[in-house]
Design a protein around this motif. Structure first.
Motif, PDB file in Angstrom:
ATOM      1  N   LEU A 202       0.829  -1.216   0.000  1.00 36.41           N
ATOM      2  CA  LEU A 202       0.000   0.000   0.000  1.00 36.41           C
ATOM      3  C   LEU A 202       0.857   1.255   0.000  1.00 36.41           C
ATOM      4  O   LEU A 202       0.594   2.201  -0.754  1.00 36.41           O
ATOM      5  N   LEU A 203       1.903   1.258   0.831  1.00 36.12           N
ATOM      6  CA  LEU A 203       2.772   2.427   0.919  1.00 36.12           C
ATOM      7  C   LEU A 203       3.529   2.655  -0.389  1.00 36.12           C
ATOM      8  O   LEU A 203       3.632   3.798  -0.872  1.00 36.12           O
ATOM      9  N   THR A 204       4.027   1.567  -0.993  1.00 38.75           N
ATOM     10  CA  THR A 204       4.787   1.707  -2.243  1.00 38.75           C
ATOM     11  C   THR A 204       3.907   2.179  -3.381  1.00 38.75           C
ATOM     12  O   THR A 204       4.244   3.126  -4.121  1.00 38.75           O
ATOM     13  N   GLU A 205       2.757   1.505  -3.552  1.00 36.45           N
ATOM     14  CA  GLU A 205       1.878   1.888  -4.662  1.00 36.45           C
ATOM     15  C   GLU A 205       1.314   3.297  -4.468  1.00 36.45           C
ATOM     16  O   GLU A 205       1.190   4.058  -5.441  1.00 36.45           O
ATOM     17  N   SER A 206       1.007   3.659  -3.231  1.00 41.45           N
ATOM     18  CA  SER A 206       0.520   5.024  -2.985  1.00 41.45           C
ATOM     19  C   SER A 206       1.608   6.054  -3.262  1.00 41.45           C
ATOM     20  O   SER A 206       1.341   7.137  -3.795  1.00 41.45           O
ATOM     21  N   GLY A 207       2.868   5.730  -2.894  1.00 42.97           N
ATOM     22  CA  GLY A 207       3.965   6.653  -3.183  1.00 42.97           C
ATOM     23  C   GLY A 207       4.173   6.835  -4.672  1.00 42.97           C
ATOM     24  O   GLY A 207       4.401   7.955  -5.151  1.00 42.97           O
ATOM     25  N   VAL A 208       4.079   5.726  -5.443  1.00 39.41           N
ATOM     26  CA  VAL A 208       4.212   5.841  -6.899  1.00 39.41           C
ATOM     27  C   VAL A 208       3.079   6.679  -7.471  1.00 39.41           C
ATOM     28  O   VAL A 208       3.280   7.552  -8.337  1.00 39.41           O
ATOM     29  N   ALA A 209       1.843   6.427  -6.981  1.00 41.65           N
ATOM     30  CA  ALA A 209       0.707   7.215  -7.458  1.00 41.65           C
ATOM     31  C   ALA A 209       0.863   8.689  -7.091  1.00 41.65           C
ATOM     32  O   ALA A 209       0.548   9.580  -7.886  1.00 41.65           O
ATOM     33  N   LEU A 210       1.380   8.940  -5.881  1.00 39.49           N
ATOM     34  CA  LEU A 210       1.585  10.325  -5.460  1.00 39.49           C
ATOM     35  C   LEU A 210       2.626  11.020  -6.329  1.00 39.49           C
ATOM     36  O   LEU A 210       2.446  12.185  -6.724  1.00 39.49           O
ATOM     37  N   ALA A 211       3.711  10.295  -6.650  1.00 34.15           N
ATOM     38  CA  ALA A 211       4.734  10.886  -7.517  1.00 34.15           C
ATOM     39  C   ALA A 211       4.160  11.198  -8.892  1.00 34.15           C
ATOM     40  O   ALA A 211       4.422  12.272  -9.480  1.00 34.15           O
ATOM     41  N   GLY A 212       3.362  10.271  -9.429  1.00 38.10           N
ATOM     42  CA  GLY A 212       2.760  10.526 -10.737  1.00 38.10           C
ATOM     43  C   GLY A 212       1.799  11.695 -10.713  1.00 38.10           C
ATOM     44  O   GLY A 212       1.805  12.558 -11.613  1.00 38.10           O
ATOM     45  N   MET A 213       0.953  11.761  -9.689  1.00 40.47           N
ATOM     46  CA  MET A 213      -0.003  12.855  -9.599  1.00 40.47           C
ATOM     47  C   MET A 213       0.694  14.188  -9.317  1.00 40.47           C
ATOM     48  O   MET A 213       0.207  15.247  -9.731  1.00 40.47           O
ATOM     49  N   THR A 214       1.844  14.116  -8.621  1.00 43.15           N
ATOM     50  CA  THR A 214       2.601  15.361  -8.428  1.00 43.15           C
ATOM     51  C   THR A 214       3.100  15.903  -9.759  1.00 43.15           C
ATOM     52  O   THR A 214       3.034  17.116 -10.027  1.00 43.15           O
ATOM     53  N   GLY A 215       3.596  15.011 -10.616  1.00 39.16           N
ATOM     54  CA  GLY A 215       4.005  15.451 -11.947  1.00 39.16           C
ATOM     55  C   GLY A 215       2.848  16.028 -12.731  1.00 39.16           C
ATOM     56  O   GLY A 215       2.980  17.064 -13.419  1.00 39.16           O
ATOM     57  N   VAL A 216       1.681  15.350 -12.632  1.00 35.29           N
ATOM     58  CA  VAL A 216       0.492  15.867 -13.338  1.00 35.29           C
ATOM     59  C   VAL A 216       0.088  17.226 -12.770  1.00 35.29           C
ATOM     60  O   VAL A 216      -0.280  18.147 -13.519  1.00 35.29           O
ATOM     61  N   SER A 217       0.143  17.371 -11.444  1.00 42.17           N
ATOM     62  CA  SER A 217      -0.232  18.650 -10.835  1.00 42.17           C
ATOM     63  C   SER A 217       0.728  19.766 -11.242  1.00 42.17           C
ATOM     64  O   SER A 217       0.305  20.911 -11.433  1.00 42.17           O
ATOM     65  N   VAL A 218       2.021  19.444 -11.370  1.00 46.32           N
ATOM     66  CA  VAL A 218       2.975  20.460 -11.826  1.00 46.32           C
ATOM     67  C   VAL A 218       2.651  20.894 -13.247  1.00 46.32           C
ATOM     68  O   VAL A 218       2.667  22.100 -13.572  1.00 46.32           O
ATOM     69  N   ALA A 219       2.335  19.928 -14.118  1.00 47.42           N
ATOM     70  CA  ALA A 219       1.973  20.271 -15.497  1.00 47.42           C
ATOM     71  C   ALA A 219       0.707  21.106 -15.530  1.00 47.42           C
ATOM     72  O   ALA A 219       0.626  22.131 -16.250  1.00 47.42           O
ATOM     73  N   LEU A 220      -0.310  20.693 -14.754  1.00 50.98           N
ATOM     74  CA  LEU A 220      -1.540  21.473 -14.710  1.00 50.98           C
ATOM     75  C   LEU A 220      -1.306  22.844 -14.083  1.00 50.98           C
ATOM     76  O   LEU A 220      -1.899  23.848 -14.518  1.00 50.98           O
ATOM     77  N   GLY A 221      -0.435  22.907 -13.062  1.00 48.81           N
ATOM     78  CA  GLY A 221      -0.123  24.191 -12.460  1.00 48.81           C
ATOM     79  C   GLY A 221       0.568  25.130 -13.437  1.00 48.81           C
ATOM     80  O   GLY A 221       0.274  26.332 -13.472  1.00 48.81           O
ATOM     81  N   TRP A 222       1.482  24.584 -14.253  1.00 48.01           N
ATOM     82  CA  TRP A 222       2.140  25.404 -15.285  1.00 48.01           C
ATOM     83  C   TRP A 222       1.127  25.938 -16.277  1.00 48.01           C
ATOM     84  O   TRP A 222       1.163  27.118 -16.664  1.00 48.01           O
ATOM     85  N   PHE A 223       0.190  25.081 -16.681  1.00 43.73           N
ATOM     86  CA  PHE A 223      -0.832  25.495 -17.644  1.00 43.73           C
ATOM     87  C   PHE A 223      -1.751  26.546 -17.043  1.00 43.73           C
ATOM     88  O   PHE A 223      -2.025  27.586 -17.658  1.00 43.73           O
ATOM     89  N   MET A 224      -2.246  26.291 -15.818  1.00 45.52           N
ATOM     90  CA  MET A 224      -3.174  27.230 -15.204  1.00 45.52           C
ATOM     91  C   MET A 224      -2.487  28.545 -14.842  1.00 45.52           C
ATOM     92  O   MET A 224      -3.103  29.620 -14.956  1.00 45.52           O
TER      93      MET A 224
END
Length: 420
Positions: A92-114
């Motif tokens: 759970l911790l590993t998969e959540s960390g991977v998901a968090l890292a991926g969503m952080t990248g997505v949030s950075v891209a969306l933050g750059w766009f917005m």
């Protein structure tokens, strides 16, 4: 080279920490911190869940009646369950960390766009402002969109451009009018001298007349230059070294002393104030000369000083040609007149100097058409500062409504002056 003096030169290869980049990093950091907090909370909740805690294991074998065998089996099963629960928590911790890292990248891209979308009006305003110069001050940013802070900033900048445009236009008109006024006597001097030189047998009397004309034109230039210097010095404000106590009555009496005017009614009461005596004298002189110039022979002039509601004032009124109320502000602009200038009518700087001197002293000018034509001008000065031991009575500033006192008054005439 930097675009502005306040912008330092940026070495090549260094990251430009723009507002968009800072906002993007801030969005990403906030999302990462929030995600870590959410992941930690979820992990703790799952780890402390009753389903994974205090699990009781019971093992029983019908063919094994020995108690020790049951205990050993229970221990083995509990160990397997514990290992399984730990493995699931790690997963759970590993998969959540991977998901968090991926969503952080997505949030950075969306933050750059917005951030780019939000800051787009700022870039548009910067591009338009960079193209505006003294040659195209009439252009505006004209920011569109919702009435938010960015649109308010654009509208404020447009207001600043409007004021600058008006100031530049006024300066251009002033320079053009001053050049014209200075060129007129020079042209007259040149024409007079050329006519005299064209006559080879000119007599001494004719040459004397030419010299008289040239001298008169030179005096006109001197008066214009003196008026321009007075206007410029008044617009700069008061010099504390030249300021001091001034009595409007004494200054006005000095102005009227050398001007014999049978049409004038004078009522001078003490009116102490604080300011530049030379500028105040110029203000009174211009008002008096203006009334003398435009009052008909059978008309009347009234000059008075006094104090009303603690504010010393100078009041000058005359009869004459009717002046519309909406045309009065024009008279206070440099080189502006209601009609064509005749001989000896000045250069149109008198009332503009009055306005500049009044503004430098913090005085209020009230100008209304007179009941018999002409103008009624009241200049209300600030009260004189009280002495250390003096009282402050009369320092209250409010609307002042006063009758015109003294000789030469006309029934029903009232002057309304608004104090600061």
């Amino acid at each position: 080279m930097p675009a502005t003096a306040s912008e330092p030169a940026r070495p090549r290869g260094r990251i430009r920490w723009s507002a968009r980049l800072r906002l993007t990093l801030m969005y990403g950091a906030l999302f990462l911190v929030s995600g870590i907090a959410l992941l930690g909370s979820t992990y703790l909740l799952v780890a402390s869940s009753p389903a994974n805690k205090n699990t009781r294991i019971t093992a029983w074998r019908a063919e094994d009646p020995l108690h020790d065998g049951r205990d050993r089996t229970q221990t083995q099963i509990a160990h397997v369950v514990s290992e399984r629960r730990s493995a699931e928590l790690r997963t759970l911790l590993t998969e959540s960390g991977v998901a968090l890292a991926g969503m952080t990248g997505v949030s950075v891209a969306l933050g750059w766009f917005m951030a780019g979308r939000v800051l787009r009006p700022v870039r548009t305003m910067a591009d338009k402002a960079r193209r505006i110069s003294e040659r195209n001050l009439h252009e505006r940013l004209a920011v569109t969109g919702p009435a938010d802070e960015l649109k308010e900033l654009g509208d404020t900048f447009d207001g600043l451009l409007s004021r600058l445009d008006a100031a530049f236009e006024a300066q251009k008109r002033f320079v053009a009018n001053a050049s014209h006024e200075l060129r007129t006597p020079l042209t007259l001097q040149r024409a007079t001298i050329e006519v005299a030189l064209a006559e080879p047998d000119a007599e001494a009397a004719a040459l004397r007349e030419v010299c008289t004309r040239v001298l008169a034109a030179g005096e006109s230039q001197e008066r214009l230059i003196e008026a321009l210097l007075t206007l410029a010095s008044s617009q700069r404000g008061l010099d504390p070294k030249r300021s001091g106590p001034v009595d409007l009555a004494a200054v006005t009496r000095l102005v009227l002393r050398d001007r014999e005017e049978p049409r004038a009614g004078v009522a001078l009461a003490p009116a102490p104030t604080h300011g530049d005596a030379a500028l105040v004298e110029r203000l009174a002189t211009n008002l008096v000369e203006n009334t003398q110039r435009y009052t008909p022979e059978d008309g009347w002039i009234h000059v008075s000083t006094g104090t009303s509601a603690g504010r010393p004032y100078l009041h000058v009124a005359n009869s004459g040609e009717a002046i519309p109320q909406d045309r009065i502000p024009v008279l206070y602009q440099p080189f502006q007149r209601l009609g064509r200038r005749g001989a000896g009518e000045g250069h149109g700087l008198g009332l503009s100097i009055v306005a500049a001197v009044a503004a430098a002293h913090g005085a209020v000018i009230t100008t209304v058409p007179g009941p018999e034509g002409g103008l009624a001008v009241t200049v209300a000065f600030p009260p004189s500062p009280p002495s250390p031991s003096g009282a402050t009575a009369g320092s209250e500033r409010r609307q002042v409504v006063g009758e015109r006192p003294g000789a030469g008054e006309r029934p029903g005439e009232r002057v309304v002056s608004a104090g600061k």
